[in-house]
Design a protein around this motif. Structure first.
Motif, short mmCIF file in Angstrom:
data_model
loop_
_atom_site.label_atom_id
_atom_site.label_comp_id
_atom_site.label_asym_id
_atom_site.label_seq_id
_atom_site.Cartn_x
_atom_site.Cartn_y
_atom_site.Cartn_z
N GLY A 43 0.82 -1.21 0.00
CA GLY A 43 0.00 0.00 0.00
C GLY A 43 0.85 1.26 0.00
N LEU A 44 1.91 1.26 0.80
CA LEU A 44 2.81 2.42 0.83
C LEU A 44 3.46 2.63 -0.53
N ARG A 45 3.86 1.54 -1.14
CA ARG A 45 4.50 1.64 -2.46
C ARG A 45 3.51 2.20 -3.49
N ALA A 46 2.27 1.77 -3.42
CA ALA A 46 1.25 2.28 -4.34
C ALA A 46 1.02 3.77 -4.11
N LEU A 47 1.05 4.19 -2.86
CA LEU A 47 0.88 5.62 -2.55
C LEU A 47 2.07 6.44 -3.05
N GLN A 48 3.26 5.87 -2.99
CA GLN A 48 4.45 6.58 -3.47
C GLN A 48 4.42 6.74 -4.98
N LYS A 49 3.88 5.75 -5.67
CA LYS A 49 3.82 5.82 -7.13
C LYS A 49 2.74 6.76 -7.62
N ASP A 50 1.73 7.01 -6.77
CA ASP A 50 0.60 7.84 -7.17
C ASP A 50 1.03 9.31 -7.24
N PRO A 51 0.97 9.92 -8.42
CA PRO A 51 1.43 11.31 -8.56
C PRO A 51 0.46 12.34 -7.98
N SER A 52 -0.78 11.98 -7.77
CA SER A 52 -1.78 12.95 -7.31
C SER A 52 -1.84 12.97 -5.78
N GLU A 55 -5.06 14.60 -4.02
CA GLU A 55 -6.36 13.94 -4.06
C GLU A 55 -6.51 12.93 -2.93
N ASP A 56 -7.77 12.60 -2.64
CA ASP A 56 -8.05 11.58 -1.64
C ASP A 56 -7.87 10.20 -2.26
N VAL A 57 -7.59 9.22 -1.41
CA VAL A 57 -7.42 7.84 -1.87
C VAL A 57 -8.43 6.96 -1.15
N MET A 58 -8.75 5.85 -1.78
CA MET A 58 -9.68 4.89 -1.18
C MET A 58 -8.87 3.87 -0.38
N VAL A 59 -9.27 3.68 0.88
CA VAL A 59 -8.58 2.76 1.77
C VAL A 59 -9.57 1.71 2.24
N CYS A 60 -9.14 0.46 2.24
CA CYS A 60 -10.00 -0.64 2.66
C CYS A 60 -9.78 -0.93 4.14
N PHE A 61 -10.85 -0.83 4.93
CA PHE A 61 -10.84 -1.20 6.34
C PHE A 61 -11.81 -2.35 6.52
N GLY A 62 -11.27 -3.55 6.62
CA GLY A 62 -12.13 -4.72 6.77
C GLY A 62 -12.91 -4.96 5.49
N ASN A 63 -14.22 -4.72 5.55
CA ASN A 63 -15.05 -4.97 4.37
C ASN A 63 -15.67 -3.69 3.81
N MET A 64 -15.06 -2.54 4.14
CA MET A 64 -15.58 -1.29 3.58
C MET A 64 -14.43 -0.39 3.13
N PHE A 65 -14.72 0.43 2.14
CA PHE A 65 -13.75 1.38 1.62
C PHE A 65 -14.09 2.77 2.13
N LYS A 67 -12.78 6.94 1.86
CA LYS A 67 -11.97 7.92 1.15
C LYS A 67 -11.25 8.77 2.19
N MET A 68 -9.91 8.81 2.07
CA MET A 68 -9.10 9.55 3.04
C MET A 68 -8.06 10.39 2.31
N PRO A 69 -7.57 11.44 2.96
CA PRO A 69 -6.49 12.24 2.36
C PRO A 69 -5.23 11.40 2.15
N HIS A 70 -4.54 11.67 1.09
CA HIS A 70 -3.34 10.91 0.69
C HIS A 70 -2.29 10.89 1.80
N LEU A 71 -1.93 12.07 2.32
CA LEU A 71 -0.87 12.15 3.32
C LEU A 71 -1.27 11.49 4.64
N LYS A 72 -2.51 11.67 5.04
CA LYS A 72 -2.98 11.05 6.28
C LYS A 72 -2.97 9.53 6.16
N THR A 73 -3.33 9.04 5.01
CA THR A 73 -3.32 7.60 4.77
C THR A 73 -1.90 7.06 4.86
N LYS A 74 -0.98 7.77 4.25
CA LYS A 74 0.42 7.35 4.27
C LYS A 74 0.97 7.34 5.71
N GLU A 75 0.66 8.38 6.47
CA GLU A 75 1.11 8.44 7.87
C GLU A 75 0.51 7.29 8.69
#
Length: 133
Positions: A43-52, A55-65, A67-75
């Motif tokens: 997941g971290l590698r995918a976030l590093q490759k993402d140039p945007s 923008e917000d990214v979709m994060v999977c928590f258990g069985n639901m997705f 939408k979270m900010p890119h930097l907050k997700t990475k942290e």
């Protein structure tokens, strides 16, 4: 009525079985945590490759997705990685003790070289200086 000898053997077998179960349980937990750590790394590698980054990214928590900010997700993933690393290291250090207890209960000698630790950077540099002469 059970003879004292049979009772002693039964207690011994129960003790060995409990120790072996604890070792196997820790090993399984280490494998599970390592799998999660690898997924986080992906997941971290995918976030590093993402140039945007904006923008917000979709994060999977258990069985639901979610939408979270890119930097907050990475942290968040990096903090989870640190926690997983500490937990795996703790389990590995406990595993060494449990394996030694199991071997002792079985009457086997302690494993040689099982308690080795890697060299840190300073020790490695000193060793390289010594080897170069």
């Amino acid at each position: 009525m059970v003879s004292p000898e049979a009772d002693r053997v039964l207690r011994y077998l129960v003790e060995v079985e409990e120790l072996a179960e604890a070792v196997l349980s820790d090993k399984r937990q280490i494998v599970d945590l390592d799998t999660k750590r690898n997924q986080n790394r992906e997941g971290l590698r995918a976030l590093q490759k993402d140039p945007s980054v904006s923008e917000d990214v979709m994060v999977c928590f258990g069985n639901m997705f979610i939408k979270m900010p890119h930097l907050k997700t990475k942290e968040m993933i990096q903090k989870d990685q640190e926690h997983l690393d500490k937990e795996i290291e703790r389990l590995r250090s406990q595993l060494k003790v449990k394996v030694n207890r199991l071997l002792e209960a079985q009457g086997k000698p302690e494993l040689k070289g099982f308690n080795l630790n890697p060299l840190n950077q300073d020790e490695l540099k000193a060793l390289q200086v010594i080897l170069k002469g």
